[in-house]
Design an enzyme around this catalytic site. Structure first.
Site, mmCIF file in Angstrom:
data_model
loop_
_atom_site.group_PDB
_atom_site.id
_atom_site.type_symbol
_atom_site.label_atom_id
_atom_site.label_comp_id
_atom_site.label_asym_id
_atom_site.label_seq_id
_atom_site.Cartn_x
_atom_site.Cartn_y
_atom_site.Cartn_z
ATOM 1 N N GLY A 265 51.709 37.421 54.132
ATOM 2 C CA GLY A 265 51.853 36.781 55.437
ATOM 3 C C GLY A 265 51.747 35.271 55.318
ATOM 4 N N LYS A 266 52.199 34.598 56.357
ATOM 5 C CA LYS A 266 52.293 33.146 56.242
ATOM 6 C C LYS A 266 50.923 32.476 56.262
ATOM 7 C CE LYS A 266 53.131 31.986 61.121
ATOM 8 N NZ LYS A 266 54.011 31.356 62.087
ATOM 9 N N GLU A 288 46.939 40.699 44.136
ATOM 10 C CA GLU A 288 48.042 41.654 44.025
ATOM 11 C C GLU A 288 49.358 40.945 43.780
ATOM 12 O OE1 GLU A 288 46.868 44.956 47.388
ATOM 13 O OE2 GLU A 288 48.421 43.498 47.749
HETATM 14 C C1 LIG Z 1 48.446 41.903 59.513
HETATM 15 C C2 LIG Z 1 49.814 41.378 59.141
HETATM 16 C C3 LIG Z 1 50.881 42.221 59.805
HETATM 17 C C4 LIG Z 1 49.911 39.926 59.616
HETATM 18 O O1 LIG Z 1 51.097 39.378 59.130
HETATM 19 P P1 LIG Z 1 51.506 37.869 59.453
HETATM 20 O O2 LIG Z 1 52.910 37.741 59.117
HETATM 21 O O3 LIG Z 1 50.551 36.929 58.856
HETATM 22 O O4 LIG Z 1 51.163 37.881 60.990
HETATM 23 P P2 LIG Z 1 51.763 37.209 62.250
HETATM 24 O O5 LIG Z 1 50.647 36.510 62.899
HETATM 25 O O6 LIG Z 1 52.962 36.392 61.942
HETATM 26 O O7 LIG Z 1 52.165 38.494 63.106
HETATM 27 C C5 LIG Z 1 53.220 39.315 62.753
HETATM 28 C C6 LIG Z 1 53.874 39.862 64.008
HETATM 29 O O8 LIG Z 1 52.965 40.717 64.709
HETATM 30 C C7 LIG Z 1 52.759 40.257 66.037
HETATM 31 N N1 LIG Z 1 51.347 40.471 66.354
HETATM 32 C C8 LIG Z 1 50.316 39.902 65.723
HETATM 33 N N2 LIG Z 1 49.171 40.337 66.264
HETATM 34 C C9 LIG Z 1 49.495 41.203 67.229
HETATM 35 C C10 LIG Z 1 48.723 41.988 68.125
HETATM 36 N N3 LIG Z 1 47.391 41.958 68.087
HETATM 37 N N4 LIG Z 1 49.374 42.770 69.005
HETATM 38 C C11 LIG Z 1 50.723 42.799 69.028
HETATM 39 N N5 LIG Z 1 51.502 42.087 68.186
HETATM 40 C C12 LIG Z 1 50.878 41.287 67.305
HETATM 41 C C13 LIG Z 1 53.111 38.789 65.981
HETATM 42 O O9 LIG Z 1 53.454 38.304 67.245
HETATM 43 C C14 LIG Z 1 54.245 38.776 65.012
HETATM 44 O O10 LIG Z 1 55.400 39.242 65.640
HETATM 45 P P3 LIG Z 1 56.632 38.241 65.924
HETATM 46 O O11 LIG Z 1 56.977 37.717 64.576
HETATM 47 O O12 LIG Z 1 57.641 39.144 66.546
HETATM 48 O O13 LIG Z 1 56.047 37.226 66.856
HETATM 49 C C15 LIG Z 1 50.022 41.415 57.596
HETATM 50 O O14 LIG Z 1 49.134 40.520 56.994
HETATM 51 C C16 LIG Z 1 49.785 42.798 57.025
HETATM 52 O O15 LIG Z 1 50.674 43.641 57.014
HETATM 53 N N6 LIG Z 1 48.544 43.078 56.546
HETATM 54 C C17 LIG Z 1 48.164 44.376 56.052
HETATM 55 C C18 LIG Z 1 48.378 44.484 54.588
HETATM 56 C C19 LIG Z 1 47.537 43.504 53.859
HETATM 57 O O16 LIG Z 1 46.618 42.896 54.401
HETATM 58 N N7 LIG Z 1 47.803 43.318 52.610
HETATM 59 C C20 LIG Z 1 46.971 42.362 51.884
HETATM 60 C C21 LIG Z 1 46.979 42.623 50.513
HETATM 61 S S1 LIG Z 1 48.729 42.542 50.060
#
Ligand SMILES: CC(C)(COP(=O)(O)OP(=O)(O)OC[C@H]1O[C@@H](n2cnc3c(N)ncnc32)[C@H](O)[C@@H]1OP(=O)(O)O)[C@@H](O)C(=O)NCCC(=O)NCCS
Ligand SMILES: CC(C)(COP(=O)(O)OP(=O)(O)OC[C@H]1O[C@@H](n2cnc3c(N)ncnc32)[C@H](O)[C@@H]1OP(=O)(O)O)[C@@H](O)C(=O)NCCC(=O)NCCS
Lengths: 506, 506
Positions: A265-266, A288
């Site tokens: 993620g960003k 990872e």
């Molecule tokens: C949690 C996770 C999805 C966050 O990813 P990210 O790209 O940093 O997060 P963002 O803040 O850009 O959110 C991603 C999307 O979810 C949406 N979102 C975030 N929080 C939300 C919530 N609480 N409810 C609804 N939507 C939500 C955002 O609006 C965004 O959607 P959009 O791009 O359409 O606006 C990502 O880190 C993940 O998949 N984590 C689980 C796996 C992991 O942690 N691996 C780590 C070791 S590899």
């Protein structure tokens, strides 16, 4: 080319086309494929399988390391070729199929898939597809930009298809470190004592009699989508760097900290970039995915070594890195994901884990996977392996989503991936909540104060105060705990809607 | 007696009374005490501290291994002597103080407390109270019926008070195996490769200059309360034995299975008893607490070795075991709890974990700690250490509580201690749900079908069906997910109350 890439010459006879390979698959088979966060995945055979499924319907179980590139998960879902998918994905189309119930999905700790397969918790793997740089004289293969679960798949699968990717330079050879802890009841220690420990061999051993086909490709990995750094993620990064600066001042950590892990993620990428402008030195990584920011840190000299299971970078970085990989050869190792994510090693090294949350609650429980407790986003990935066993478990998140209609700090998370026990620090653009040594009621005060968005602070405080008045170790008003999601469904926002407006809508 | 128990003779001058020891404590101090599930706890000094607090008010932080015996937690809570308690307790009075908010409580994975202390996540320990059989010539101490966190407390505390318990026979000497993995960044492997591995030394080393007092006691450990086995727990035990019999038939496990861990509570004890009537042989245990049933299994010859952190048995067993401990000397080892509960070892040995749930939900998430999501029962204990890292993670629970007014299988647990990732099997008196390799929607069907009480099955099914109609990977109706708790609060039962009755009450 064939003789250069297939050093065990009698195997040259097994070279086939992707379409020929696709013909091996049968309905209900269990298929495993290399690939970890878009790196080192099957590029030709899985796509050919999707093509075939369109004409000749079949559904298989698909197990990978982690996510696939090139939209392959979506292409397979569109072809209705998947009945069960594990352990991780990041694809819009696949996600839709999972949430509609068409595709069953098993969301797994990425460090555990190999263990669960070995413990016979799943049906046997019929065919494994493994991307490789080449096949060595002894029949072992050199993996490409990821190791993932490939070594376990090679050991466990009935049959194997190799995808030799000629786009991957030979210079990558030697970066892999393949080790297996063995099988129950005779498993042994994983003797890694620092990020740079090499404990295994450079290639994946396999029984060449299992090889039913070898396919040649020359397709690069999908590039990582790197969102540009913005003010919000930069502020989050600064909070984290400031926190570690203070920890070093206090004498809790040295200037080289402890090995870092950063999630996908960003925000996670921005946080690692934040270390570029810090005074820390001699940093290491035990993670990872090695991302753009990892290479920035290595290039800057601030980081001396990075251990991961894959290299997943944007196009520019891809060119830069693979043009002359020799620069990185002694600064990087790629490991099987049951080693990169092993509880044993993460705890021993004292990894500092930095992962992203979808939402956190006032007591510090974290949801990484389920939108509104229901719809799968990507999967828990390695976040649980690291958060549980780390020296320090940090979760970062923006305080709001979707134009501030959603607060990512909520009274009670709608799905729990990481319990409060496994969450030491939460950071949003508004601040950092240091939860170490705090009881639930204290955690709530710190999280609301430091992390919540101003528009949601008063409501969180009101919930917490009213819950405390009712009592309990972790005060909650169960009848109200999820009311913010109901609000969101009904009124399009978690913000309190004035009584008048509610009447109007109702 | 003094010369027999204090072999480093110059320390004899430090013998004092419990009241004198109590005078060392000051308001706001951090106090650590030996003791793990009622065994090997401080019996004289903590009680004297409570006495003193009544006359001369003071409040301390109290850190232990796990629970204390002799109602000590309650006595201290009654004396208002505790401000913060960690990591576990099982006392009615202490529990009330925690839930009212008077005492802050940090509920912790028992395998992690020592790590967190070493990582400076808590203030320094001012005084540690350690029960011992004797002090050796080199100043090290022999612990009694538990090891718990005593070795870490000895290393980390500023000052130490030793409680020499003359009631514990010398024959227990040699049963302890004290090992420390070292400190970050130089931690090393924990080289345990089977339950019987001995890797450390028999005594806890300590700097005798830290000793500020030695107190003599002759009070036995509190006996374990063993509820008589009833039909319900016997049926649960049979389901488990049948399950393992099938696993052996399938070739997934040998007849000696893999090392067993069993949690606290009457169900866990009954389950272990169930193995007495089974055909398994050469069983071993790698657990926390060695209970009555452990000794039955050792006596029967079915179990060859048991590793734990404490011996907690009922009065009859206490007499039997300690009368002639030599019988057990080479069949038992007691380890520090960061070793008995180490993720590294649990995963390496492939431990089979059997723990008790307060409630489980239809997707297999487990609540072990919070009544109605709010009130602390005991704490997570070691259940998380084992459930996460085990070869197989089993949770047992009766299907209902409180006269069937509470279903322990619910739509959504009110608090999550163990996520679905860490729960392989759920067993109630109605049956066993084998969740391995199943996606959430499949898990729900199996759990409702096999585990729910008949009176709650239709409602669970209705919830699940309606949630599926709305969709999602883990279908939920958030506005309704906790309605059963609201029902219970309002109508005294989770069972659907007829509309008429509801009107009447409202
Ligand atoms: C949690 C996770 C999805 C966050 O990813 P990210 O790209 O940093 O997060 P963002 O803040 O850009 O959110 C991603 C999307 O979810 C949406 N979102 C975030 N929080 C939300 C919530 N609480 N409810 C609804 N939507 C939500 C955002 O609006 C965004 O959607 P959009 O791009 O359409 O606006 C990502 O880190 C993940 O998949 N984590 C689980 C796996 C992991 O942690 N691996 C780590 C070791 S590899
Ligand atoms: C979960 C735990 C409390 C269950 O203990 P147990 O003695 O086997 O459980 P019981 O079924 O007898 O239930 C204990 C009490 O809680 C009540 N209870 C159980 N489930 C309940 C629920 N869902 N809601 C409300 N009350 C409930 C029971 O009625 C009983 O109270 P009573 O004696 O007044 O009737 C106990 O195992 C525990 O503390 N576990 C966490 C720690 C752990 O697992 N350690 C393992 C490694 S040591």
């Amino acid at each position: 080319m064939i003789t250069e890439r297939i050093l065990k010459s009698e195997l040259a006879a097994k070279v086939i086309t992707p379409a020929q390979a696709a013909a091996f698959f049968k309905d209900k088979m269990v298929v495993a494929s290399s690939g970890f966060t878009k790196a080192g995945d099957s590029k030709a055979v899985l796509t050919a399988l999707a093509e075939r499924a369109k004409l000749d319907p079949l559904k298989v179980t698909l197990i990978t390391g982690a996510s696939l590139g090139h939209g392959t998960d979506g292409i397979l879902a569109d072809a209705h070729a998947i009945s069960l998918r594990l352990p991780f994905q990041v694809d819009t189309i696949m996600r839709r199929a999972i949430n509609s119930g068409e595709v069953l999905f098993i969301d797994q700790h990425l460090g555990e898939t190999a263990n669960l397969l070995k413990a016979n918790n799943f049906p046997k793997i019929d065919i494994a597809i493994l991307e490789a740089i080449c096949i060595e004289q002894d029949g072992s293969i050199v993996p490409t930009t990821s190791v993932g679960n490939s070594a376990s798949f090679a050991a466990l699968a009935d049959k194997i298809i190799i995808e030799i990717n000629t786009e991957i330079p030979f210079s990558l050879k030697g970066v892999h470190d393949i080790f297996s802890p063995g099988d129950y009841p005779d498993r042994r220690e994983i003797p890694i004592v620092n990020a740079a420990s090499r404990i295994g061999q450079g290639t994946i051993p396999l029984d060449t009699d299992k090889i039913i086909g070898i396919v040649f490709t020359n397709i690069k990995d999908s590039p990582a989508d790197i969102a540009p750094q913005d003010e919000v993620t930069a502020v989050i990064a600064r909070h984290i760097v400031d926190f570690f600066t203070t920890e070093v001042e206090k004498g809790n950590l040295t200037n080289s900290l402890l090995p870092l892990q950063a999630g996908i993620g960003k925000v996670a990428n921005a946080v690692l970039r934040g270390f570029l402008e810090s005074d820390f030195e001699g940093l290491t990584m035990y993670s990872e995915v090695l991302q753009d920011s990892t290479f920035d840190l290595l290039d800057s000299g601030k980081m001396t070594f990075a251990s991961g299971s894959s290299i997943t970078v944007s196009s520019d970085y891809y060119e830069h890195i693979f043009n002359d990989f020799s620069i990185y050869k002694d600064k990087i190792v790629l490991r099987p994901q049951d080693i990169s994510n092993a509880a044993e090693v993460i705890r021993r090294l004292g990894v500092i884990a930095i992962n992203t949350a979808l939402e956190c609650d006032i007591y510090g429980n974290v949801n990484s996977t389920h939108i509104a407790g229901t719809n799968m986003m990507n999967g828990i990935g390695g976040s649980g392996d690291f958060a549980r066993n780390s020296y320090l478990s940090i979760f970062v998140t923006q305080s709001v989503a979707k134009n501030e209609t959603i607060s990512r700090i909520v009274p009670m998370v709608s799905h729990v991936d990481h319990t409060e026990h496994d969450v030491d620090i939460i950071v949003t653009e508004h601040g950092l909540a240091d939860l170490r040594g705090l009881a639930p009621r204290q955690r709530a005060e710190v999280i609301i104060e430091h992390c919540a968005h101003p528009d949601y602070k008063a409501e969180l405080k009101s919930y917490f105060d009213r819950a405390c008045a009712r009592g309990g170790h972790t005060p909650h008003l169960l009848e109200e705990a999820f009311s913010w999601y109901t609000s969101l469904r009904q009124h399009g926002t978690m913000k309190p809607v004035s009584a008048e407006k509610v009447e109007f809508r109702a």
